[in-house]
Motif scaffolding. Structure first.
Motif, PDB file in Angstrom:
ATOM      1  N   LEU A 311      50.477  52.310  41.966  1.00 45.54           N
ATOM      2  CA  LEU A 311      49.177  52.935  42.213  1.00 45.54           C
ATOM      3  C   LEU A 311      49.197  54.405  41.816  1.00 45.54           C
ATOM      4  CD1 LEU A 311      48.197  51.351  45.644  1.00 45.54           C
ATOM      5  CD2 LEU A 311      46.841  51.244  43.557  1.00 45.54           C
ATOM      6  N   GLY A 312      50.334  55.049  42.025  1.00 45.68           N
ATOM      7  CA  GLY A 312      50.443  56.443  41.607  1.00 45.68           C
ATOM      8  C   GLY A 312      50.369  56.605  40.097  1.00 45.68           C
ATOM      9  N   ILE A 313      50.969  55.680  39.362  1.00 48.21           N
ATOM     10  CA  ILE A 313      50.865  55.726  37.894  1.00 48.21           C
ATOM     11  C   ILE A 313      49.416  55.534  37.479  1.00 48.21           C
ATOM     12  CG2 ILE A 313      51.525  54.544  35.772  1.00 48.21           C
ATOM     13  CD1 ILE A 313      54.200  53.903  37.086  1.00 48.21           C
ATOM     14  N   GLY A 314      48.762  54.529  38.023  1.00 49.93           N
ATOM     15  CA  GLY A 314      47.322  54.380  37.875  1.00 49.93           C
ATOM     16  C   GLY A 314      46.819  53.922  36.532  1.00 49.93           C
ATOM     17  N   THR A 315      47.702  53.529  35.603  1.00 48.38           N
ATOM     18  CA  THR A 315      47.235  53.025  34.311  1.00 48.38           C
ATOM     19  C   THR A 315      46.760  51.577  34.463  1.00 48.38           C
ATOM     20  OG1 THR A 315      49.457  52.273  33.708  1.00 48.38           O
ATOM     21  CG2 THR A 315      48.834  54.530  33.099  1.00 48.38           C
ATOM     22  N   GLU A 316      46.093  51.091  33.446  1.00 48.64           N
ATOM     23  CA  GLU A 316      45.605  49.715  33.493  1.00 48.64           C
ATOM     24  C   GLU A 316      46.748  48.731  33.658  1.00 48.64           C
ATOM     25  OE1 GLU A 316      43.442  46.576  30.437  1.00 48.64           O
ATOM     26  OE2 GLU A 316      42.947  48.710  30.301  1.00 48.64           O
ATOM     27  N   MET A 317      47.837  48.938  32.934  1.00 46.42           N
ATOM     28  CA  MET A 317      48.984  48.049  33.034  1.00 46.42           C
ATOM     29  C   MET A 317      49.627  48.142  34.418  1.00 46.42           C
ATOM     30  SD  MET A 317      50.835  45.752  31.691  1.00 46.42           S
ATOM     31  CE  MET A 317      50.271  45.845  29.970  1.00 46.42           C
ATOM     32  N   ALA A 318      49.701  49.365  34.963  1.00 43.73           N
ATOM     33  CA  ALA A 318      50.318  49.535  36.278  1.00 43.73           C
ATOM     34  C   ALA A 318      49.499  48.842  37.363  1.00 43.73           C
ATOM     35  CB  ALA A 318      50.461  51.021  36.591  1.00 43.73           C
ATOM     36  N   LEU A 319      48.186  48.917  37.272  1.00 39.22           N
ATOM     37  CA  LEU A 319      47.345  48.278  38.274  1.00 39.22           C
ATOM     38  C   LEU A 319      47.403  46.757  38.160  1.00 39.22           C
ATOM     39  CD1 LEU A 319      44.257  50.662  38.245  1.00 39.22           C
ATOM     40  CD2 LEU A 319      46.210  50.654  39.798  1.00 39.22           C
ATOM     41  N   LYS A 320      47.533  46.240  36.942  1.00 36.83           N
ATOM     42  CA  LYS A 320      47.737  44.801  36.782  1.00 36.83           C
ATOM     43  C   LYS A 320      49.028  44.373  37.465  1.00 36.83           C
ATOM     44  CE  LYS A 320      45.403  44.466  32.268  1.00 36.83           C
ATOM     45  NZ  LYS A 320      45.617  44.174  30.829  1.00 36.83           N
ATOM     46  N   ALA A 321      50.090  45.121  37.206  1.00 35.82           N
ATOM     47  CA  ALA A 321      51.379  44.792  37.812  1.00 35.82           C
ATOM     48  C   ALA A 321      51.302  44.889  39.331  1.00 35.82           C
ATOM     49  CB  ALA A 321      52.457  45.736  37.279  1.00 35.82           C
ATOM     50  N   MET A 322      50.590  45.904  39.842  1.00 37.88           N
ATOM     51  CA  MET A 322      50.472  46.086  41.287  1.00 37.88           C
ATOM     52  C   MET A 322      49.838  44.872  41.948  1.00 37.88           C
ATOM     53  SD  MET A 322      48.262  46.911  43.985  1.00 37.88           S
ATOM     54  CE  MET A 322      46.820  47.540  43.141  1.00 37.88           C
ATOM     55  N   LEU A 323      48.745  44.389  41.399  1.00 37.93           N
ATOM     56  CA  LEU A 323      48.041  43.268  42.028  1.00 37.93           C
ATOM     57  C   LEU A 323      48.820  41.964  41.897  1.00 37.93           C
ATOM     58  CD1 LEU A 323      44.452  44.308  41.055  1.00 37.93           C
ATOM     59  CD2 LEU A 323      45.231  43.839  43.365  1.00 37.93           C
ATOM     60  N   VAL A 324      49.477  41.748  40.767  1.00 38.89           N
ATOM     61  CA  VAL A 324      50.292  40.540  40.612  1.00 38.89           C
ATOM     62  C   VAL A 324      51.454  40.567  41.601  1.00 38.89           C
ATOM     63  CG1 VAL A 324      51.824  39.287  39.050  1.00 38.89           C
ATOM     64  CG2 VAL A 324      49.637  40.148  38.214  1.00 38.89           C
ATOM     65  N   LEU A 325      52.132  41.716  41.720  1.00 39.97           N
ATOM     66  CA  LEU A 325      53.240  41.823  42.662  1.00 39.97           C
ATOM     67  C   LEU A 325      52.752  41.714  44.106  1.00 39.97           C
ATOM     68  CD1 LEU A 325      55.327  44.670  41.003  1.00 39.97           C
ATOM     69  CD2 LEU A 325      56.013  42.289  41.274  1.00 39.97           C
ATOM     70  N   LEU A 326      51.559  42.219  44.391  1.00 41.92           N
ATOM     71  CA  LEU A 326      51.009  42.125  45.737  1.00 41.92           C
ATOM     72  C   LEU A 326      50.833  40.670  46.157  1.00 41.92           C
ATOM     73  CD1 LEU A 326      49.671  43.592  48.197  1.00 41.92           C
ATOM     74  CD2 LEU A 326      47.507  43.378  46.961  1.00 41.92           C
ATOM     75  N   VAL A 327      50.226  39.881  45.287  1.00 41.29           N
ATOM     76  CA  VAL A 327      50.025  38.463  45.600  1.00 41.29           C
ATOM     77  C   VAL A 327      51.359  37.730  45.644  1.00 41.29           C
ATOM     78  CG1 VAL A 327      48.943  36.325  44.829  1.00 41.29           C
ATOM     79  CG2 VAL A 327      47.705  38.486  44.618  1.00 41.29           C
ATOM     80  N   GLY A 328      52.204  37.982  44.656  1.00 38.04           N
ATOM     81  CA  GLY A 328      53.501  37.313  44.619  1.00 38.04           C
ATOM     82  C   GLY A 328      54.349  37.639  45.827  1.00 38.04           C
ATOM     83  N   HIS A 329      54.346  38.915  46.244  1.00 37.58           N
ATOM     84  CA  HIS A 329      55.134  39.314  47.406  1.00 37.58           C
ATOM     85  C   HIS A 329      54.637  38.632  48.670  1.00 37.58           C
ATOM     86  CE1 HIS A 329      55.917  42.182  50.824  1.00 37.58           C
ATOM     87  NE2 HIS A 329      57.130  41.965  50.400  1.00 37.58           N
ATOM     88  N   GLY A 330      53.320  38.531  48.827  1.00 33.73           N
ATOM     89  CA  GLY A 330      52.786  37.853  50.003  1.00 33.73           C
ATOM     90  C   GLY A 330      53.228  36.406  50.086  1.00 33.73           C
ATOM     91  N   LEU A 331      53.301  35.721  48.943  1.00 32.57           N
ATOM     92  CA  LEU A 331      53.686  34.309  48.937  1.00 32.57           C
ATOM     93  C   LEU A 331      55.168  34.117  49.230  1.00 32.57           C
ATOM     94  CD1 LEU A 331      51.609  33.041  45.864  1.00 32.57           C
ATOM     95  CD2 LEU A 331      51.176  32.566  48.280  1.00 32.57           C
ATOM     96  N   TYR A 332      56.023  34.805  48.465  1.00 36.44           N
ATOM     97  CA  TYR A 332      57.447  34.512  48.637  1.00 36.44           C
ATOM     98  C   TYR A 332      58.021  35.148  49.900  1.00 36.44           C
ATOM     99  CZ  TYR A 332      58.680  39.079  46.447  1.00 36.44           C
ATOM    100  OH  TYR A 332      58.817  40.403  46.132  1.00 36.44           O
TER     101      TYR A 332
END
Length: 762
Positions: A311-332
């Motif tokens: 979130l601090g980086i704030g680029t489009e790629m960083a925000l994509k990674a943030m949301l994918v990791l957020l969902v993935g982390h919640g599941l595993y």
């Protein structure tokens, strides 16, 4: 949306009805609500991709506040995590705590937390967000301290509450500043004009306050110490609150306010440095633990640090990674926590070194643990691998700090790989002793949830497009505040990120093999534990306790005269200092008193001098009574006969009662010293002068004529011509009622004293 939130609270009240009928199936029954809501929000998520849904209800119309709710891609993603994972955890809890006598209390706490978390991610008003924010802190306090008979659970609950509520107060200050700068507390209106906040003189203060509030909730360094202690809660609580919901609250709010606060240097450095420190410290510390839940707790801190850093980086790629990791982390992570609970439930221990070869007696649990661990470690074809690839791509794409972000991300990922292997693979697939045949799989209610979560990670890893268009792309658009296109694929070809992923697996496996050596090396760092945030927290509480003790001994010393000196002296000094700095001019225009007023003044002044000079109680009491009679004369001269009559009655009654008490008081043993007389006289003169000046200065205030305000409203609002009576009965009705109650209680007490019989107690 409001109905969904309220339904959780309603079920929290009603669910104890189910327990007397069938305790074994109560978890399934309660899990129906979040499952139904999950299906409902999954259906709504397709509609709100580009057209957010807004609901608004009257809240505090007098202040222009509305209870509004907002459903867009970001809130829909978090709501589905809260409800979907919540459904599995509720079913799991029914089996895990089946024989617990307070199962109904547990489910009530969990449902209150679920409703609060759901309200937090759906709220569209900043103040409503804060209300739900604090409700999550309070309900998590109850859940962490569920085993309240254990001192460790009580201490952990208190620690979590103190840290998160302290952060909540900082967050409240930041949200109020946002509302003041924007002129509204409605998120939709604020997000539509982010430049208003960016150009505000309070921008830096808003950013720091909001960030600190979110850091406490999401367990970021140095506020991370409360999360490992929260493992004193039952395992379902750890799986739900501390991996998929509560700790994500800070991440959600940072993402929600990213369009307002993101993009500045302060945002990048504050979130970037905090996230990097948290991800590395959490990952390294996790590998040093022996308890399965502690390993998972510290690894959660690491992943949360990754999300904050992105979130601090704030680029489009960083925000994509943030949301994918957020969902993935919640599941595993929820799956692994539930697996740890199963292991503890079956084996009676969570110590890593005592757990081996469990796949022979728990094959289904072993499968769920292995899949979740692979996703945690970033091994294809799991969804965690997709997120890990995006993380490395975001680090490579950052032109300024890639040489710091990428190495720290890789090193942290290696440690996370080792911890995932330690929790999800080693206890089940390593060689170990034979276990008794009586041990086996837990009931369906316990292994169903972790298995579904682990299989979901596998499914979304192979077919990531099922999440992309429906949730992730609208969520990224909500955070990035611009149209973006999200395309997720499991295989990207032979790229540098694939090389880094392979290197992470190799390094992580080496860290796992060298875990014992790392633990031995870590003993050299034990002296640094004196500077740990947890140690500083306890030192702060001890210092606060000592300061409170000293303050109490000084201020609450039981000496009535001291209390009066402090109160009167403080009021007088504050008034005089305020007037001196304000530069107000004393109004010299005043009317000369007539003969009757001079007589009243003479009575008051003479009675005061007599009270100071006389040497007996009785004469002193009569002297003070003369002062009261002078006041009565003033009331009578200024057309206030009712006040004069009241004053006469009070003075007469007080005189009679005090004279009666004189017969029971001891004789003087020691008179006050001259220093005491001088001190008390100085305070009295100072206080009297300040009150007199206040009365004389009151006409100089424009618009401060309280008497005129009462006079204007007495007849129209109070329907009375006697202003004093209207004030007592209408404007100050509750105050008058309180005074009457006090007098009634005092009258009953006096009556009891007069009717006491000798030798008998009342």
């Amino acid at each position: 949306m409001l109905a969904a939130v309220l339904s959780c609270y309603l079920l929290a009240l009603l669910q104890p009805i189910f327990h007397p009928f069938d305790r074994r199936r109560v978890g399934w029954l309660i899990g129906l609500l979040p499952m139904i809501l999950t299906l409902q929000f999954w259906g709504l998520s397709e509609e709100v991709g580009l057209n957010p849904l807004v609901e608004s209800y009257a809240w505090v119309p007098f202040l222009g506040l509305e209870a509004s709710f907002l459903l867009d891609g970001l809130s829909a993603t978090l709501a589905l995590m809260v409800l979907g994972i919540g459904a599995g955890v509720m079913v799991y809890s029914g089996g895990y705590l089946e024989d617990h006598p307070d199962l109904d209390r547990f489910f009530s706490y969990m449902l209150v937390f679920m409703g609060s978390m759901l309200g937090l991610v759906l709220a569209g008003n900043l103040l409503l967000i804060y209300v739900f924010w604090e409700l999550t802190s309070f309900s998590s306090f109850l859940l962490i301290g569920f085993h309240h008979e254990r001192p460790g659970a009580r201490g952990a609950a208190q620690r979590a509450l103190v840290v998160t509520v302290t952060g909540g107060l900082m967050l409240l200050a930041g949200l109020i500043l946002i509302g003041q700068a924007a002129g509204t507390y409605e998120l939709v209106e604020i997000l539509a004009h982010p430049e208003v906040i960016a150009n505000s003189p309070y921008f830096e203060a808003i950013l720091v306050l909001v960030a600190l509030g979110c850091f406490t909730k999401s367990a970021q360094v140095p506020f991370h110490f409360w999360l490992p202690g929260a493992m004193a809660a039952p395992t379902p609580v750890s799986a739900y609150l501390h991996s998929a919901t509560m700790v994500n609250a800070g991440i959600y709010l940072l993402a929600r306010l990213h369009p307002l606060l993101g993009g500045s240097d302060l945002w990048f450095y504050l979130l970037g440095v905090t996230g990097l420190a948290s991800m590395l410290i959490g990952a390294v510390t996790a590998l040093m633990q022996e308890d399965l839940k502690l390993v998972l707790a510290y690894s959660s801190i690491s992943v949360l640090g990754v999300l904050v850093m992105l979130l601090g980086i704030g680029t489009e790629m960083a925000l994509k990674a943030m949301l994918v990791l957020l969902v993935g982390h919640g599941l595993y992570k929820s799956a692994l926590f539930l697996v740890a609970g199963i292991v503890d439930h079956v084996m009676g221990t969570r110590e890593v070194r005592r757990l081996q070869g469990l796949s022979k007696i728990m094959p289904i649990t072993a499968l769920a643990a292995g899949l979740a661990a692979f996703s945690n470690a970033g091994i294809p074809p799991m969804f965690g691998f997709v997120g890990k690839e995006l993380l490395y791509e975001a680090g490579l794409a950052h032109s300024g700090w890639y040489y710091v972000i990428l190495p720290v991300s890789m090193l942290s990922s290696m440690f996370l790989f080792a911890t995932a292997w330690l929790v999800g693979v080693h206890p089940f697939w390593s060689q170990g002793p034979k276990h008794p045949k009586t041990l086996g799989e837990p009931p369906l209610s316990m292994w169903l949830g972790p298995t579904v979560f682990a299989l979901a990670g596998l499914f979304f890893g192979i077919f990531p497009g099922h999440l992309t268009q429906r949730l992730l792309e609208p969520a990224v658009q909500a955070v990035f505040a611009q149209p973006v296109q999200v395309e997720l694929e499991l295989w990207h070809g032979l790229t540098p990120t694939l090389f880094f992923s392979i290197l992470t697996v190799v390094g992580g496996f080496l860290f796992f093999l060298g875990r014992d050596r790392l633990q031995l090396r870590s003993f050299a760092l034990r002296p640094l534990a004196q500077l740990s945030p947890l140690r500083l927290y306890h030192s702060s509480l001890e210092g606060l306790q000592r300061m409170a003790t000293i303050e109490t001994r000084f201020l609450q010393n039981g000496y009535l005269r001291f209390y009066l000196i402090v109160i009167f002296g403080s009021v007088a000094l504050l008034q005089l200092v305020g007037w001196a700095y304000s530069g107000w001019v004393f109004p010299l225009e005043w009317e000369a008193p007539d003969l009757a007023e001079l007589a009243a003044l003479a009575l008051i002044f003479g009675g005061t001098l007599a009270a100071l000079k006389v040497r007996s109680f009785l004469r002193g009491i009569f002297s003070v009574g003369v002062v009261g009679l002078g006041v009565v004369l003033f009331f009578a001269l200024h057309s206030a006969p009712d006040l004069a009559m009241t004053q006469v009655l009070v003075e007469t009654l007080s005189l009679v009662l005090v004279v009666l008490m004189l017969t029971k008081l001891p004789h003087y043993l020691k008179r006050s010293s001259r220093w005491v007389y001088l001190r008390d006289g100085a305070v009295s003169i100072l206080f009297g002068a300040s009150i007199s000046l206040g009365l004389l200065l009151s006409p100089a205030f424009e618009g401060a004529r309280v008497s005129l305000w009462h006079k204007a409203l007495a007849l129209s609002a109070g329907h009375g011509g006697n202003i004093v009576n209207v004030i007592l009965v209408d404007f100050r009705a509750l105050d008058t009622l309180g005074e009457i109650s006090v007098l009634a209680a005092a009258g009953i007490g006096v009556y009891s004293l007069f009717n006491l019989k000798r030798g008998r107690t009342p």
